[in-house]
Design an enzyme around this catalytic site. Structure first.
Site, short mmCIF file in Angstrom:
data_model
loop_
_atom_site.label_atom_id
_atom_site.label_comp_id
_atom_site.label_asym_id
_atom_site.label_seq_id
_atom_site.Cartn_x
_atom_site.Cartn_y
_atom_site.Cartn_z
N HIS A 45 0.81 -1.22 0.00
CA HIS A 45 0.00 0.00 0.00
C HIS A 45 0.84 1.28 0.00
O HIS A 45 0.29 2.36 0.10
CB HIS A 45 -0.94 0.00 1.20
CG HIS A 45 -2.03 -1.03 1.09
ND1 HIS A 45 -3.04 -0.95 0.17
CD2 HIS A 45 -2.25 -2.16 1.80
CE1 HIS A 45 -3.85 -1.99 0.31
NE2 HIS A 45 -3.39 -2.75 1.29
N GLN A 150 -1.15 -14.42 3.09
CA GLN A 150 -2.16 -13.66 3.82
C GLN A 150 -3.55 -14.15 3.42
O GLN A 150 -3.90 -14.15 2.23
CB GLN A 150 -2.02 -12.17 3.51
CG GLN A 150 -2.91 -11.28 4.37
CD GLN A 150 -2.49 -9.82 4.33
OE1 GLN A 150 -1.33 -9.51 4.05
NE2 GLN A 150 -3.41 -8.93 4.60
N GLU A 152 -7.05 -13.32 3.14
CA GLU A 152 -7.95 -12.16 3.15
C GLU A 152 -8.94 -12.21 2.01
O GLU A 152 -9.64 -11.24 1.73
CB GLU A 152 -7.13 -10.87 3.08
CG GLU A 152 -6.23 -10.77 1.86
CD GLU A 152 -5.42 -9.49 1.82
OE1 GLU A 152 -5.67 -8.60 2.66
OE2 GLU A 152 -4.54 -9.38 0.95
N ASP A 178 -9.93 -6.91 4.89
CA ASP A 178 -10.32 -7.36 3.56
C ASP A 178 -11.08 -8.68 3.61
O ASP A 178 -11.97 -8.92 2.78
CB ASP A 178 -9.09 -7.49 2.67
CG ASP A 178 -8.60 -6.15 2.15
OD1 ASP A 178 -9.40 -5.19 2.15
OD2 ASP A 178 -7.43 -6.05 1.78
#
Length: 255
Positions: A45, A150, A152, A178
């Site tokens: 990000h 991850q 998500e 998420d």
């Protein structure tokens, strides 16, 4: 090659860290004053190039933090550069399938687990030690360098038992924000749907002897998650803690 996360996991002790998004060596050194166990350098990000990422890894190591790097995509370049820079582990977002994870293992682990390319780099001090052995280094890197997909996405949750069982996967990082969106309960982190999903992920980790990690927005949430059996929690991010600290300072000045 030390890794405080895996060492604490082996001892049954929770580990704590936080995200850094400030692109600042000083910020990372300040995090170590807490002292946390690890810091997540977030290239997903934030626009962080290879040079800045490598400097952040070095700053974390120098401050006594285990540097984890959250990469932005599944590619050989994104996997190899942080590992060569000395990252203690990789967090890989938006994973969906077991096939993707097997490709990650191929990129991130040396043979026989994968086919990570070998070159004396910062990760092994450029092979400069008189006692350096490439074979021993590769074996140790496979054990100590953490590969953490991850969870998500709905697809990852649906395949979590298979993903957690893959050799070369060292843990699962739960991305609750998420994941809640993917499961149709946006940001309702205490919903029954999320509670069931988290317990399913934790069970998959326990059954396969893998580390469980998760993000928490604050200390209260982190403590609750540790009580549920999570091994490691990344609490907050430096940029948001800075905002909150200045807001609180200003409140104290003007009350």
């Amino acid at each position: 090659m030390e890794n405080r996360l895996s060492d604490k996991k082996a001892q049954g002790i929770p580990s704590y860290g936080t995200f850094t998004q400030l692109k600042s060596a000083a910020a990372i050194e300040n995090i170590a004053c807490a002292p946390f166990d690890f810091v997540v350098i977030d290239t997903e990000h934030q626009a962080i190039g290879t040079d800045l990422m490598a400097s952040a890894v070095a700053s974390a190591q120098g401050a006594g933090l285990a540097p984890l790097v959250r990469i932005c995509e599944i590619s050989r370049r994104e996997v190899l550069h942080p590992l060569d820079a000395g990252a203690a582990g990789l967090i890989v977002p938006a994973v969906k399938t077991a096939e993707e994870v097997r490709q990650l293992v191929a990129y991130a682990k040396f043979a026989p687990l994968g086919n990570r390319g070998y070159q004396p780099t910062r990760d092994c001090r450029w092979g400069s030690s008189s006692s350096f052995s490439p074979v021993s280094y590769m074996e140790e890197a496979n054990r100590k360098t953490l590969l953490i997909p991850q969870c998500e996405t709905r697809e990852c949750l649906e395949h979590i038992e298979e993903i957690a069982s893959i050799d070369g996967v060292d843990g699962i990082f739960i991305g609750p924000l998420d994941l809640s969106i993917a499961l149709g309960c946006p940001l309702q982190l205490d919903s029954p749907v999320m509670a069931h999903a988290i317990e399913r992920i934790l069970k998959a980790c326990r059954d396969n002897g893998k580390m469980s990690m998760i993000f928490a927005g604050d200390a209260a949430a982190a403590r609750k998650l540790i009580e549920q059996g999570v091994d490691s929690v990344a609490v907050g991010a430096d940029i948001f803690l800075l905002i909150h600290a200045y807001q609180e300072l200003y409140r104290q000045l003007t009350d």
